[in-house]
Design an enzyme around this catalytic site. Structure first.
Site, short mmCIF file in Angstrom:
data_model
loop_
_atom_site.label_atom_id
_atom_site.label_comp_id
_atom_site.label_asym_id
_atom_site.label_seq_id
_atom_site.Cartn_x
_atom_site.Cartn_y
_atom_site.Cartn_z
N ASP A 506 0.86 -1.18 0.00
CA ASP A 506 0.00 0.00 0.00
C ASP A 506 0.90 1.23 0.00
OD1 ASP A 506 -2.36 1.56 0.24
OD2 ASP A 506 -2.04 1.69 2.40
N THR A 508 -0.25 4.97 1.18
CA THR A 508 -0.50 5.88 2.29
C THR A 508 -0.41 5.14 3.61
OG1 THR A 508 -1.98 7.15 0.87
CG2 THR A 508 -2.10 7.55 3.24
N GLU A 610 -3.74 20.74 2.21
CA GLU A 610 -4.26 22.06 2.56
C GLU A 610 -3.86 22.44 3.97
OE1 GLU A 610 -8.37 22.90 1.83
OE2 GLU A 610 -7.68 23.91 0.02
N THR A 788 -2.63 0.91 -4.60
CA THR A 788 -3.14 2.01 -3.78
C THR A 788 -4.48 2.50 -4.30
OG1 THR A 788 -2.68 4.26 -3.00
CG2 THR A 788 -1.81 3.66 -5.15
N GLY A 789 -5.26 3.05 -3.42
CA GLY A 789 -6.51 3.69 -3.81
C GLY A 789 -6.33 5.15 -4.14
N ASP A 929 -1.53 -1.08 5.91
CA ASP A 929 -1.76 -0.50 7.23
C ASP A 929 -3.23 -0.30 7.57
OD1 ASP A 929 -1.75 1.56 5.17
OD2 ASP A 929 -2.10 2.94 6.82
N ASP A 933 -6.59 -2.83 3.20
CA ASP A 933 -5.49 -3.69 2.79
C ASP A 933 -5.64 -5.12 3.30
OD1 ASP A 933 -4.12 -1.48 1.60
OD2 ASP A 933 -3.45 -0.88 3.59
#
Length: 1194
Positions: A506, A508, A610, A788-789, A929, A933
């Protein structure tokens, strides 16, 4: 009423308002004439417009003035039959259904009614045994092993006196030891599972019972209960949000357990329940009925209706909070439990209007987080399969030996045996040589039983257990910051770690920390962020580098770090462009501030990017302090300034930018814009050409460092122009035809002729040592795929930063086709470039598809003509995983240096892993994580969970767990390699000693007339595998360490080896001692044999010669091998010495030729902000205790 757009208009009356509903194809638009509702100015003629998709309601939009837009979030009763029929029609096709339940029906605060449906409580159970079934179940499982079943049969054979040539205890004792050790291990493992279950089930939660809030356990929660959750509390079950402490019943949640993302998300209760707030009397009287979809694994969808007081309300994904989420920045909230635990059998539905069908073979979990857990499968290593095959072949070999000896006995009896019948007559049950041979066959079957190793499995388990402890005790895999050690959560996969060929990771939270920091920037053509020494030489930033002092700003975030002092100096001396740059960052965003303690600001951002930008502006003296739906308060260098918010042009995936229009205190109308450089460069004023070129060079440098970038620009607007634009803006929003396109055109009219301010660079912080780990694994011929998404540009940027991709690659292929044909063409063209000959008619895959399309086979390894990378998105992957395209995808991907699969669903992650397992026949490892996953982790041969800040679901479903990705290198290349080598040595030695022991009996048969006599004493046979030869091999298998090709023995290995020899002699003298023989003369009959035998020098000479003859070939091989067959390690050592004496010069950094393809990851990865929520005013508290904290003059 006439039709609009081919739809049907429906009129309804109610509550003094007039509504009109137009059916517009797939979506539905509704227009409401009347006052806009609470929180919005009552203005005559105001309109509210609502857009509905087929399964979920969107927000209401209210236009009270032309200068800005106010979305109002509310609900309206619908005709139940129309709505629910439409919902059911679409959702019956849901791919996520896990149970046979077609729909769920429940009533709030009515346990008696809900119990009729057989809904379970909220307990979980992962344990397998209890006190009553442990012994029978465990024995049943153990005797499913071939070796254990074999020795059980052998025990029964030894009880037959006609064929028994050994005492029964020679089999019973080893079998009991093996079964006992395995049972103890299984029992301890299951006790740990019981402990974990009890820990989760006994967590406390507040429940509304009989008008009072009481504390209860998680496991006692039932469907239909109303529970109270508080700030920073885990969500107990999947709940329908009823009310909260925040304005308009907003609730902020963290979904790290589900998707690994730590940025906050917003949920909102429907208005009919939000009015109850925390009034226990109203909550207790609430008897709403919920009809919704059955349990499924879709995290992004929920459909249902709430019936309350005769009216029906739409329920969607925004109303439901899933189990495993954490409540953040919300003092309290109430929720109605919808999904819990696991589904139970139901004979029939107690409500005639509700259809419930149960599949008895599928009792899956109900909650979303458990639905996404995937199927648990028992993982077996390749060594396990090999041992089973070896045992089977050994068994067949044993039968062959017994058959040969039985034939030999038959021949001997016919030719020699009749001479001895006077002295050794046949038993009465032996009538011929044939009968005698059959009995001898079974006698030798018992004598030669040691060839099938009963202690093999238990010895393997002991070795695996020891190697698992090494992982748990490894200080180099201990994460001190969180006091977290590595965990081997299973003891069966250690040696598999040394055979991994593919790693699926993964992004992130696994490769990255999901922490964004403001790293560098370019303002008006000047570069900020690098640090130089007195000689103007660039200094690498480290922990020892001096940080910028922000003490002049009492509102600065103490966790923020920056190292270039020249930027602070520019701020302090009042540089106009620097000030305008940070003003833009402090205004152009949709961040929502929270200040529960004065001076302690917390920013709630939809994207961590942001938050990083606003935090940077805050530290440099431009503090975004608060906002309303009409104003933004910024403290600029200690001075409070109020900007009037005129419009927010929010981000979307097409625009790749966002803008705000404000009126400054000086009455100037300003537009501030930030976004992708590829977009903003086209919108700049021609006068910015030279500044743009300089800024683009800086962006190239940012991209080279793997930073996420965006451009910042502004434009000053004329009042008359803005008023005209505002009118067009309102007309576009009111339009019912082609609304999105009209809004986009209006946005483009004002977002042009921008003046460039600069660019920012945000570091998506990698976990420590990630690039170095990936380089090392790549050198070990381990391929790494990122599943990954996240969005494509973000994933590619991280791939470069992690060294999965590098600038020296020969090419990168991007597969983004939207149909099977396009995807096939893109994959074929990639293969043609990497290896043209792979497209020839003789391609083995083409032959396979032509001849045996249903039989899986192994795709051979192919070497491409260079280094390439592959990027494919989830939509294209859905086509690529269909039919024969999956082989095309796999063949192309396996030739690439690295593969990035983005925008993937959890199911697609598991499908990719299964694809590689099926056709490559190699060991795979998945590491992640989050709960998204888990399916990938369970699908791989080895699953690794990162126990970080993103939740515990991945760790709880993993085989190994630790806190940092860099520990994977040590897990595979140290523990994995050592375990694999130790296991191989163990198996080689184990089968060698068993064959050496057993073949002596085979050889002795030719000298004993094939009479099934043993050459060894009965007690020696009993203890041979159990005691005499077990410790040395276990010592080597547990303590042997490999450094290159050099093996050294530890002190423990010496103790085990020489200690086992000493132990042998001690038992030898004990078994043949005078006292034991006198006490048990019928059992111990060889008095003094050991002492007399060892007195002969011929015996010792034979022992020494046997040792020399056995060791001579090994010593000779190791001596001659480096001379005639030099191994790779010799070349490696020579290379190391050469590199140490001739170090390579430092690598010169070159500018990227195509850095633009790696820039602007921020703009591509940013999500829809809180713009609609901000302009609605719904983020405001009911009371403002700090209203006069900063008095100022207008």
């Amino acid at each position: 009423m006439k039709q609009l757009g081919g739809g049907e208009q429906i009129s309804e009356k109610g509550r003094g308002r007039k509504r009109a509903l137009w059916g517009r194809g797939r979506g539905v638009a509704l227009l409401w004439a009347g006052p806009c509702g609470s929180g919005a100015p009552a203005q005559k003629g105001a309109l509210r417009w609502r857009s509905l998709e087929t399964t979920a309601a969107r927000r209401w939009w209210c236009f009270s003035e032309m200068k800005y837009i106010k979305p109002l979030i509310s609900e309206i009763p619908w005709n139940y039959n129309w709505n629910y029929s439409a919902m059911s029609l679409l959702d019956r096709q849901s791919e996520g259904r896990q149970s046979g339940e077609q729909e769920r029906y429940l009533q709030a605060n009515n346990r008696e009614f809900n119990s009729l449906f057989g809904y379970p409580n909220n307990s979980i159970k992962t344990s397998k045994y209890n006190a009553l079934n442990f012994l029978p179940m465990n024995l049943f499982e153990q005797f499913q092993r071939l070796a254990n079943a074999y020795f059980l049969i052998l025990l029964f054979l030894q009880l037959i006196p006609q064929i028994s040539s050994l005492a029964w205890y020679t089999t019973v004792i080893p079998l009991m030891v093996v079964l006992s050790i395995t049972a103890v291990k299984d029992g301890v493992d299951d006790m740990k599972r019981h402990k974990n279950d009890n820990q989760v089930n006994n967590r406390s939660v507040l429940v509304l019972m009989n008008g009072r809030i009481v504390t209860d356990k998680w496991m006692n929660i039932q469907v239909g209960d109303i529970i109270k959750l508080e700030n920073n509390q885990l969500v107990t079950a999947d709940i329908l949000l009823l009310s909260s402490s925040e304005p308009y019943s907003l609730t902020y949640i963290e979904t790290a357990e589900l998707d690994g993302e730590t940025n906050l998300k917003v949920k909102q209760a429907i208005s009919v329940t939000s009015d109850m707030e925390d009034n226990l009397k109203l909550l207790s009287a609430f008897d709403g009925e919920v009809r919704c979809e059955s349990p499924n694994n879709r995290l992004d969808r929920f459909t249902g209706t709430l019936t309350y007081k005769g009216k029906n309300y739409i329920l969607n994904h925004d109303r439901l909070i899933f189990r495993g989420c954490v409540i953040r920045n919300t003092d309290w909230c109430y929720g109605l439990v919808v999904f819990t635990g696991k589904w139970r059998k139901l004979q029939c539905s107690p409500v005639p209007s509700v259809t419930v069908v149960i599949d008895d073979n599928n009792h899956g979990p109900d909650t979303k987080v458990m639905q996404n857990g995937g199927k648990s499968a028992f993982k077996r290593t390749h060594i396990d399969h090999l041992m089973n095959v070896l045992v089977l072949w050994i068994f067949l070999f044993l039968c062959g030996m017994c058959f040969i000896l039985a034939i030999g006995h038959y021949i001997w009896e016919n030719k020699k045996g009749y001479y001895f019948r006077d002295f050794l007559p046949w038993k009465e049950y032996v009538s011929s040589s044939v009968v005698s041979s059959v009995l001898i066959f079974w006698s030798y079957f018992i004598i030669l039983n040691t060839m099938v190793p009963i202690s093999l499995y238990v010895s393997v388990e002991i070795i695996r257990l020891g190697n698992s402890f090494y992982i748990n005790w490894d200080r180099k895999m201990f994460y001190e910051l969180k006091n977290t050690p590595a965990q081997a959560r299973t003891t069966t996969l250690n040696e598999e770690l040394g055979q991994v060929k593919y790693v699926f990771s993964d992004k992130t939270g696994t490769l990255t920390r999901n922490i964004m920091t403001f790293s560098k920037c370019s303002i008006n053509g000047k570069f900020y962020g690098d640090v130089y020494d007195k000689n103007r030489q660039k200094v690498e930033i480290s922990e020892k580098t001096e940080k910028v002092d922000f003490s002049y700003n009492r509102l600065a975030d103490p966790k923020f770090s920056f190292y270039d002092k020249t930027l602070v100096e520019a701020v302090k001396r009042g540089d106009r462009w620097v000030h305008l740059f940070f003003v833009s960052l402090s205004l152009c965003h949709t961040v929502i501030p929270e200040e529960k303690v004065e001076g302690e600001l917390v920013y709630q951002a939809q994207s961590p990017d942001e938050g990083a930008l606003v935090t940077a502006a805050r530290n440099f003296g431009f503090v975004f302090r608060s906002r309303t739906s009409e104003t933004i308060m910024v403290v600029e260098m200690g001075e409070i300034r109020i900007y009037k918010l005129l419009a927010i042009l929010d981000f979307n995936n097409v625009r790749k930018r966002m803008s705000v229009i404000v009126r400054t205190p000086e009455n100037r109308v300003m537009l501030f814009c930030k976004g992708a450089d590829t977009i903003l460069c086209q919108l700049l004023h021609p006068s910015c050409r030279s500044l743009r070129d300089v800024t683009m060079e800086h962006l190239d440098d940012f991209a080279s460092d793997g930073l996420r970038t965006l451009m910042v620009a502004y434009r000053e607007l004329d009042n008359a122009f803005f008023q005209d634009w505002s009118r067009k803006h309102s007309e576009a929003f009111l339009s019912l035809e082609d609304r999105e396109n009209k809004i986009s055109i209006v946005y483009e009219e004002i977002e042009k002729d921008l003046m460039l301010l600069g660019a920012t660079a945000i570091e998506d912080k990698l976990q420590d040592g990630v690039p170095e780990t990936i380089i090392t694994l790549s050198q070990a011929k381990i391929k790494i795929w990122v599943l990954t998404g996240d969005k494509q540009e973000t994933a590619v940027n991280i791939a470069y930063a992690c060294n999965i991709f590098d600038d020296e690659m020969d090419g990168m292929f991007i597969v983004e086709g939207e149909d099977n044909e396009t995807v096939w063409q893109e994959l074929r063209s990639a293969r043609e470039k990497m290896k043209p000959q792979s497209l020839l008619e003789s391609d083995p895959i083409d032959d396979y598809l032509t001849t045996k399309p249903r039989i899986p086979f192994k795709i051979p390894e192919e070497v491409p003509s260079g280094n390439y990378g592959l990027v494919i998105n989830g939509y294209s992957l859905a086509h690529a995983l269909e039919g024969n395209l999956e082989l095309e995808l796999l063949q192309t991907a396996c030739m690439c240096k690295g593969v990035i699969c983005c925008r993937m669903t959890p199911l697609q992650k598991a499908q990719v892993v299964e694809l590689v397992k099926r056709y490559k026949k190699v060991v795979t490892l998945a590491i992640g994580d989050g709960a998204n996953d888990v399916s990938m982790i369970k699908a791989a041969h080895i699953g690794v969970g990162i126990s970080g800040q993103e939740g515990m679901q991945a760790m709880l479903n993993s085989d190994f767990a630790f806190s940092q990705f860099c520990y994977l290198q040590r897990l595979l290349l140290v523990h994995g390699r050592w375990s694999y080598n130790r296991m191989c040595k163990f198996l080689s030695y184990f089968f060698y000693k068993n064959f050496a022991f057993t073949l002596v009996h085979f050889w002795y048969a030719f000298y004993s007339g094939f009479s099934a006599q043993t050459v060894y004493d009965t007690w020696f046979i009993t203890f041979y595998n159990l005691v005499y030869t077990s410790l040395p091999v276990l010592g080597v298998s547990l303590f042997d360490q490999i450094a290159l090709e050099t093996t050294y023995w530890t002190m423990i290995s010496h103790i085990f080896t020489w200690g086992s020899l000493g132990f042998y002699f001690c038992i030898l003298f004990f078994l043949y001692s005078d006292g034991l023989c006198l006490m048990f003369p019928n059992v111990f009959q060889l008095l003094g044999v050991a002492r007399n035998t060892l007195d002969w020098p011929q015996v010792w000479l034979s022992v020494v010669l046997s040792m020399v003859l056995c060791m001579l070939p090994v010593i000779g091989y190791h001596f001659l091998k480096p001379l005639f067959w030099p191994v790779r390690v010799d070349k490696v050592i020579d290379r190391i010495h050469h590199c140490m004496s001739h170090p390579l010069p430092p690598r010169i950094r070159t500018r990227l030729k195509h850095a633009g393809s790696r820039r602007s990851a921020y703009a591509f990865s940013h999500k829809q902000g809180f713009g609609a929520l901000i302009t609605s005013g719904k983020t405001l508290k009911a009371k403002f205790p700090k209203k006069n904290s900063f008095p100022f003059k207008k």
